[in-house]
Write a protein that holds these residues in place. Structure first.
Motif, short mmCIF file in Angstrom:
data_model
loop_
_atom_site.label_atom_id
_atom_site.label_comp_id
_atom_site.label_asym_id
_atom_site.label_seq_id
_atom_site.Cartn_x
_atom_site.Cartn_y
_atom_site.Cartn_z
N GLU A 1 0.93 -1.19 -0.06
CA GLU A 1 0.00 0.00 -0.09
C GLU A 1 0.92 1.38 -0.08
N LYS A 2 2.17 1.15 0.63
CA LYS A 2 3.14 2.08 0.73
C LYS A 2 3.27 2.68 -0.79
N PHE A 3 3.34 1.92 -1.75
CA PHE A 3 3.78 2.45 -3.01
C PHE A 3 2.65 2.62 -3.83
N GLU A 4 1.40 3.09 -3.48
CA GLU A 4 0.28 3.43 -4.08
C GLU A 4 -0.14 4.92 -3.41
N ASP A 5 -0.65 5.49 -4.51
CA ASP A 5 -1.32 7.12 -3.75
C ASP A 5 -2.24 7.39 -4.59
N VAL A 6 -3.18 8.36 -4.08
CA VAL A 6 -4.54 8.91 -4.75
C VAL A 6 -4.41 10.39 -4.64
N VAL A 7 -4.47 11.06 -5.84
CA VAL A 7 -4.67 12.62 -5.77
C VAL A 7 -5.86 13.01 -5.91
N GLU A 8 -6.74 13.72 -5.29
CA GLU A 8 -8.05 14.34 -5.42
C GLU A 8 -7.99 15.20 -6.63
N ILE A 9 -8.82 15.33 -7.73
CA ILE A 9 -8.80 16.30 -8.52
C ILE A 9 -9.94 17.49 -8.03
N PRO A 10 -9.36 18.55 -7.77
CA PRO A 10 -10.21 19.65 -7.21
C PRO A 10 -11.13 20.16 -8.15
N GLU A 11 -12.32 20.67 -7.63
CA GLU A 11 -13.40 21.05 -8.63
C GLU A 11 -13.14 22.14 -9.66
N GLY A 12 -13.43 22.24 -10.78
CA GLY A 12 -13.08 23.17 -11.79
C GLY A 12 -11.82 22.62 -12.54
N VAL A 13 -11.25 21.58 -12.25
CA VAL A 13 -10.26 21.02 -13.16
C VAL A 13 -10.55 19.69 -13.44
N THR A 14 -10.24 19.54 -14.90
CA THR A 14 -10.45 18.15 -15.41
C THR A 14 -9.13 17.85 -16.10
N ILE A 15 -8.71 16.27 -15.97
CA ILE A 15 -7.60 15.97 -16.36
C ILE A 15 -7.96 14.64 -17.30
N THR A 16 -7.26 14.78 -18.44
CA THR A 16 -7.51 13.71 -19.64
C THR A 16 -6.09 12.92 -19.67
N GLN A 17 -6.12 11.77 -19.91
CA GLN A 17 -4.82 11.02 -20.12
C GLN A 17 -4.61 10.41 -21.42
N LYS A 18 -3.73 10.48 -22.29
CA LYS A 18 -3.37 10.00 -23.51
C LYS A 18 -2.08 9.15 -23.23
N LYS A 19 -2.04 8.04 -22.86
CA LYS A 19 -0.49 7.18 -22.80
C LYS A 19 -0.10 7.76 -21.53
N HIS A 20 1.06 8.37 -21.75
CA HIS A 20 1.86 8.75 -20.64
C HIS A 20 1.76 10.52 -20.46
N MET A 21 0.83 11.03 -21.20
CA MET A 21 0.53 12.36 -21.39
C MET A 21 -0.73 12.83 -20.69
N LEU A 22 -0.36 13.67 -19.60
CA LEU A 22 -1.84 14.02 -18.83
C LEU A 22 -2.07 15.54 -19.44
N GLN A 23 -3.26 15.69 -19.48
CA GLN A 23 -3.64 17.29 -20.13
C GLN A 23 -4.68 17.72 -19.08
N PHE A 24 -4.21 19.10 -18.47
CA PHE A 24 -4.97 19.64 -17.59
C PHE A 24 -5.76 20.78 -18.05
N GLN A 25 -6.87 21.05 -17.60
CA GLN A 25 -7.82 22.04 -17.88
C GLN A 25 -8.42 22.58 -16.75
N GLY A 26 -8.38 24.05 -16.23
CA GLY A 26 -8.70 24.67 -15.28
C GLY A 26 -9.39 26.22 -15.73
N PRO A 27 -9.81 26.80 -14.66
CA PRO A 27 -10.21 28.20 -14.89
C PRO A 27 -9.40 29.37 -15.40
N LEU A 28 -8.16 28.94 -15.14
CA LEU A 28 -6.98 29.73 -15.52
C LEU A 28 -6.42 29.51 -16.91
N GLY A 29 -6.74 28.48 -17.34
CA GLY A 29 -6.13 27.96 -18.53
C GLY A 29 -6.03 26.48 -18.82
#
Length: 185
Positions: free
Chosen positions: A7-35
């Motif tokens: 369990e020590k080698f696993e972790d979870v990050v909560e995505i805050p409201e207003g932010v969307t994250i999409t994943q394409k293989k190893h690339m994460l794309q973030f979108q939020g209120p500021l850009g």
């Protein structure tokens, strides 16, 4: 290996409201209120999965190094999400004793003119979507991605480093004096 160690080698990050994250293989794309921005995790040995408004991270190995890489990737994701909601600001001060230094921004470069009386301006690159605004003897750097803003500030500071002189006497340069969350106008 016990279940606690696994369990020590696993972790979870909560995505805050207003932010969307999409994943394409190893690339994460973030979108939020500021850009929007993206981050590649190709060279970071971590498995990433997005489920139910959470980012699940799993370390690939079981060594102490893998544990630290897991937490570094967690911090990167948190900082990007935080930056897309609030933003970041770094203030820098232009310091000179004899020759007045002027700072100008042209496109994606910063021109530092008349540093120690030099005729040719020193130039540095602006990293990412960082906005650089010279105001008198202050330079204000703002943006959404913390790593881009700090790298831009480091580039400016390093290009005004005094060489071949006693740095205790010749204090000319551009130095960071304040870092904070939130975008300053």
């Amino acid at each position: 290996m016990s279940t606690e160690q696994v369990e020590k080698f696993e972790d979870v990050v909560e995505i805050p409201e207003g932010v969307t994250i999409t994943q394409k293989k190893h690339m994460l794309q973030f979108q939020g209120p500021l850009g929007k921005t993206h981050k590649s995790f190709r060279n970071i040995p971590v498995d990433i999965e997005i489920k139910d408004n959470k980012v699940q991270l799993k370390a690939i190995g079981r060594r102490k190094r893998d544990y630290s890489i897991l937490h570094t990737s967690r911090s990167i994701i948190r900082n990007i999400c935080e930056g897309l909601i609030e933003g970041y600001t770094i203030k820098m001060k232009v310091v000179f004793a004899h020759f007045p230094i002027t700072v100008k921004v042209e496109g994606k470069t910063v021109l530092i003119e008349n540093f120690q009386g030099e005729r040719a301006p020193r130039t540095t690159k602006i990293v990412g979507n960082t906005k650089v605004v010279p105001k008198g003897e202050d330079i204000i750097l703002t943006g959404e991605v913390w790593t881009d803003i700090t790298q831009t500030a480091a580039n400016i500071e390093l290009h005004t480093k005094v060489k071949d002189k006693d740095h205790r006497v010749f204090l000319d340069g551009i130095y960071v004096y304040e870092k904070k969350k939130g975008i300053e106008k």
